[in-house]
Design a protein around this motif. Structure first.
Motif, PDB file in Angstrom:
ATOM      1  N   GLY A  88       0.777  -1.238   0.000  1.00 24.91           N
ATOM      2  CA  GLY A  88       0.000   0.000   0.000  1.00 24.91           C
ATOM      3  C   GLY A  88       0.807   1.286   0.000  1.00 24.91           C
ATOM      4  N   VAL A  89       2.120   1.170  -0.209  1.00 28.67           N
ATOM      5  CA  VAL A  89       2.979   2.365  -0.126  1.00 28.67           C
ATOM      6  C   VAL A  89       2.712   3.324  -1.278  1.00 28.67           C
ATOM      7  N   PHE A  90       2.615   2.798  -2.507  1.00 29.24           N
ATOM      8  CA  PHE A  90       2.455   3.675  -3.682  1.00 29.24           C
ATOM      9  C   PHE A  90       1.153   4.481  -3.646  1.00 29.24           C
ATOM     10  N   PRO A  91      -0.012   3.852  -3.418  1.00 26.23           N
ATOM     11  CA  PRO A  91      -1.237   4.669  -3.362  1.00 26.23           C
ATOM     12  C   PRO A  91      -1.224   5.696  -2.249  1.00 26.23           C
ATOM     13  N   LEU A  92      -0.600   5.355  -1.130  1.00 26.26           N
ATOM     14  CA  LEU A  92      -0.493   6.298  -0.019  1.00 26.26           C
ATOM     15  C   LEU A  92       0.304   7.525  -0.444  1.00 26.26           C
ATOM     16  N   MET A  93       1.470   7.297  -1.065  1.00 23.45           N
ATOM     17  CA  MET A  93       2.317   8.410  -1.502  1.00 23.45           C
ATOM     18  C   MET A  93       1.648   9.206  -2.618  1.00 23.45           C
ATOM     19  N   ALA A  94       0.980   8.510  -3.541  1.00 23.48           N
ATOM     20  CA  ALA A  94       0.310   9.194  -4.656  1.00 23.48           C
ATOM     21  C   ALA A  94      -0.819  10.072  -4.153  1.00 23.48           C
ATOM     22  N   LEU A  95      -1.556   9.577  -3.174  1.00 21.63           N
ATOM     23  CA  LEU A  95      -2.670  10.343  -2.614  1.00 21.63           C
ATOM     24  C   LEU A  95      -2.162  11.612  -1.938  1.00 21.63           C
ATOM     25  N   VAL A  96      -1.102  11.483  -1.158  1.00 17.13           N
ATOM     26  CA  VAL A  96      -0.519  12.629  -0.452  1.00 17.13           C
ATOM     27  C   VAL A  96       0.034  13.644  -1.449  1.00 17.13           C
ATOM     28  N   SER A  97       0.764  13.169  -2.452  1.00 11.43           N
ATOM     29  CA  SER A  97       1.382  14.088  -3.417  1.00 11.43           C
ATOM     30  C   SER A  97       0.331  14.804  -4.264  1.00 11.43           C
ATOM     31  N   ASN A  98      -0.729  14.096  -4.664  1.00  7.20           N
ATOM     32  CA  ASN A  98      -1.777  14.739  -5.459  1.00  7.20           C
ATOM     33  C   ASN A  98      -2.566  15.746  -4.635  1.00  7.20           C
ATOM     34  N   GLY A  99      -2.813  15.421  -3.383  1.00  5.57           N
ATOM     35  CA  GLY A  99      -3.484  16.383  -2.512  1.00  5.57           C
ATOM     36  C   GLY A  99      -2.639  17.627  -2.324  1.00  5.57           C
ATOM     37  N   ALA A 100      -1.340  17.426  -2.091  1.00  3.70           N
ATOM     38  CA  ALA A 100      -0.433  18.562  -1.917  1.00  3.70           C
ATOM     39  C   ALA A 100      -0.374  19.414  -3.186  1.00  3.70           C
ATOM     40  N   MET A 101      -0.349  18.759  -4.342  1.00  2.00           N
ATOM     41  CA  MET A 101      -0.321  19.494  -5.613  1.00  2.00           C
ATOM     42  C   MET A 101      -1.554  20.361  -5.789  1.00  2.00           C
ATOM     43  N   LEU A 102      -2.711  19.811  -5.411  1.00  2.00           N
ATOM     44  CA  LEU A 102      -3.945  20.591  -5.499  1.00  2.00           C
ATOM     45  C   LEU A 102      -3.853  21.833  -4.622  1.00  2.00           C
TER      46      LEU A 102
END
Length: 203
Positions: free
Chosen positions: A88-102
């Motif tokens: 579950g590491v990749f979806p966790l990091m992707a979710l955080v990075s996309n939220g931060a980008m927004l």
């Protein structure tokens, strides 16, 4: 639709957790926009986004925009789901990075235009994000759930709970195709809305 709603209810805790994580990441991205902006530039994130925008601007037709937006979003969401198998590491990091980008994008746009960030969110993000963001959050939630199941499965083999592990895996794998179809449709609708807006603006 009934089966999709059932599949979402079964993982409502993970979906809620993923949604909260995305929201917190967006808030932190907004608050720390200046430092994160530099980090995203260094990582080449803005360059990739600008190249995608340039492709659409070169041929701002509905079909071109729809194809590019849909493919990019679909690849991102399905990657979050599939690569979740690695604990579950990749979806966790992707979710955080996309939220931060927004959050960074809202902060930069608000600073540049002087508009209220909440108004920008409502008028520029939500028209297509109403469908796109839930699809991404659900994809990330199922990816993290998949990672947890892998870890739990390994632990089950150690302690001898193979039957229960097998049953839960079977239940999860029955739900995943239904969720994937729902994500495909949601992302297609979101891409259609965004492509329509792009076409109208281009004219």
């Amino acid at each position: 639709m009934v089966r999709l709603m059932h599949a979402l209810r079964e993982e409502r805790r993970w979906i809620t957790a993923a949604g909260l994580l995305f929201l917190i990441s967006a808030i932190l991205g907004y608050v720390n926009a200046r430092s994160l902006d530099e980090a995203l530039r260094t990582a080449g994130v803005w360059d990739r986004l600008e190249r995608a925008v340039a492709v659409i601007r070169a041929d701002p037709t509905f079909l071109k925009a729809l194809t590019l937006i849909y493919w990019n979003n679909l690849k991102a969401v399905l990657s979050m789901m599939g690569l979740g198998i690695f604990l579950g590491v990749f979806p966790l990091m992707a979710l955080v990075s996309n939220g931060a980008m927004l959050g960074v994008v809202l902060a930069k746009t608000a600073q540049k235009t002087g508009a209220n960030p909440l108004w920008l969110l409502i008028t520029t993000i939500l028209p297509h994000g109403t469908l796109e963001l839930p699809a991404a959050i659900v994809g990330a939630a199922y990816g993290m759930r998949l990672g947890m199941m892998v870890a739990w499965g390994i632990w089950g083999l150690v302690i001898g709970g193979q039957k229960e592990v097998a049953q839960r895996w079977r239940q999860l794998l029955e739900r995943i195709p239904i969720v994937v179809v729902g994500i495909l449709l949601f992302l297609l609708a979101a891409a259609a809305v965004e492509s329509t807006l792009i076409t109208i603006v281009a004219k």
